[in-house]
Enzyme design. Structure first.
Site, mmCIF file in Angstrom:
data_model
loop_
_atom_site.group_PDB
_atom_site.id
_atom_site.type_symbol
_atom_site.label_atom_id
_atom_site.label_comp_id
_atom_site.label_asym_id
_atom_site.label_seq_id
_atom_site.Cartn_x
_atom_site.Cartn_y
_atom_site.Cartn_z
ATOM 1 N N SER A 98 0.800 -1.236 -0.014
ATOM 2 C CA SER A 98 -0.053 -0.088 -0.025
ATOM 3 C C SER A 98 0.863 1.247 0.128
ATOM 4 O O SER A 98 0.455 2.124 0.347
ATOM 5 C CB SER A 98 -1.020 -0.031 1.225
ATOM 6 O OG SER A 98 -1.617 -1.260 1.269
ATOM 7 N N SER A 108 12.474 15.125 15.371
ATOM 8 C CA SER A 108 11.820 14.017 15.521
ATOM 9 C C SER A 108 11.012 13.346 14.322
ATOM 10 O O SER A 108 10.859 13.840 13.239
ATOM 11 C CB SER A 108 10.876 14.414 16.652
ATOM 12 O OG SER A 108 9.672 14.921 16.150
ATOM 13 N N GLY A 144 8.224 11.734 15.227
ATOM 14 C CA GLY A 144 6.881 11.781 15.228
ATOM 15 C C GLY A 144 6.174 10.446 15.560
ATOM 16 O O GLY A 144 4.819 10.170 15.422
ATOM 17 N N ARG A 145 7.084 9.483 15.938
ATOM 18 C CA ARG A 145 6.539 8.115 16.181
ATOM 19 C C ARG A 145 6.548 7.576 17.626
ATOM 20 O O ARG A 145 7.285 8.055 18.247
ATOM 21 C CB ARG A 145 7.273 6.993 15.116
ATOM 22 C CG ARG A 145 7.214 7.476 13.832
ATOM 23 C CD ARG A 145 8.110 6.553 12.883
ATOM 24 N NE ARG A 145 7.696 5.286 12.590
ATOM 25 C CZ ARG A 145 8.244 4.338 11.609
ATOM 26 N NH1 ARG A 145 9.142 4.820 10.917
ATOM 27 N NH2 ARG A 145 7.651 3.148 11.364
ATOM 28 N N SER A 157 10.337 5.564 18.115
ATOM 29 C CA SER A 157 10.390 7.016 18.180
ATOM 30 C C SER A 157 11.776 7.434 18.188
ATOM 31 O O SER A 157 12.810 6.886 18.645
ATOM 32 C CB SER A 157 9.982 7.556 19.510
ATOM 33 O OG SER A 157 10.213 8.858 19.829
#
Length: 345
Positions: free
Chosen positions: A178, A216, A218-219, A224
């Site tokens: 996907s 960052s 953003g996880r 992260s």
């Protein structure tokens, strides 16, 4: 302001300039630093022509060096007044606080080849039950803007701006999975810039910056990655060349909150960047390294070139650590082809 600027200018001209062209250049550089944002470059030219020649009509028209709309052509030294393109771009951005100005280079690379994407720090996905079957070719793009918020906070030649950079790694051709975004890095900054006009060994120090930087992906845990820095950026120019030296200090985090305590070992402690521009072409070299004895670091080569009146081609080669945050501790080698949307400062 004009009387004060004129008195300072006379002293500078007598000490550093001998020919009318040199005196005019010194005046323009000084006005670029101290003139209000509402004063246009053409108004500064007329003011300096009056100061140097008395009658502006006596001044022979010569094109300005380094304007964004008129890149330098083949001209002999002394045939033009040299104004820093970088300093003028910063001043133009500050003149219109409602305009988004380019910060870092903006580009779109539809074809980026990575010979070993499965080794790029994504092993954690398998532990979470997600299959890892990445394509060797992906899309990479960077969007980077800054907005000036305060001019003159520490003198007339100072600017404060906020900036944001988004860099994404997109498995666009991986339809089996996907077409996921493999990684996206976010980088907001608060930047203080001082325009400058002193020279060292023929290199003009056109601007210096001090910034607070957060980066960052953003996880959430365990994927992260983030860190906070304070950096300085010293920018020098000479003819078609520019050099910037960017050392930084990482703001410490507690052991419990630090996603990547060893990130400095791979992303280093400084970045050195050199650029050559001529005839619509730009060549850039970035070297990043740490202060340890190991070989962790990175090298990036890029080439921007015209392919039409409004479109520029862009090629980028990266070798080393830290191309993205998720694989900061993995050595990667990538080669990308695409388009340069806007050049950075």
């Amino acid at each position: 302001m004009r009387e004060a600027a004129g008195s300072v200018q006379e002293v500078v001209q007598e000490a550093t300039a001998t020919t009318p062209a040199q005196r005019e250049e010194a005046c323009l550089r000084e006005q670029l630093l101290v003139a209000p944002a509402s004063i246009t470059l053409e108004e500064m030219r007329r003011f300096c022509a009056e100061q140097v020649y008395g009658d502006p009509a006596q001044r022979e028209e010569r094109p300005l060096f380094g304007t964004v709309s008129e890149p330098p052509q083949e001209q002999l030294p002394g045939d033009e007044v040299r104004i820093s393109e970088r300093a003028q771009a910063i001043r133009d951005a500050a003149n219109n606080p409602f305009t988004l100005a380019s910060h870092k280079t903006n580009y779109l690379l539809p074809l980026v080849y990575n010979p070993s994407p499965n080794d790029a720090g994504l092993e954690e996905l398998e532990a979470l039950g997600e299959p890892v079957d990445l394509d060797h070719i992906e899309v990479q793009f960077q969007l980077s803007v800054q907005v000036p918020v305060w001019r003159g906070f520490l003198g007339q030649a100072s600017f404060m701006s906020v900036a944001y950079t988004n860099r994404s790694f997109w498995q666009a051709y991986n339809s089996d999975d996907s077409s996921p975004f493999r990684e996206t890095n976010h980088e907001p900054e608060l930047i203080m810039t001082w325009l400058n006009d002193w020279s060292l060994f023929g290199w003009q120090n056109v601007a210096n910056q001090l910034a607070v930087n957060h980066q960052s992906n953003g996880r959430s845990e365990p994927l992260s990655r983030s860190w906070n820095r304070i950096y300085a950026n010293l920018i020098f120019e000479r003819d078609c060349y520019s050099i910037s030296f960017k050392p930084w200090y990482r703001i410490p985090e507690s052991r419990e909150e630090d996603d990547n305590p060893d990130i400095e070992n791979y992303l280093g402690h400084f970045e050195l960047r050199g650029r050559y521009r001529n005839g619509g072409h730009s060549l850039s070299l970035m070297v990043r390294n740490n202060l340890r004895s190991d070989n962790h670091g990175a090298v990036e080569l890029s080439w921007g070139f015209p392919i039409g009146n409004r479109v520029r081609g862009y090629m980028k080669y990266f070798n080393g650590y830290g191309e993205s945050l998720i694989d900061y501790d993995e050595a990667v080698q990538t080669l990308g082809f695409g388009f340069e949307l806007a050049q950075g400062f």
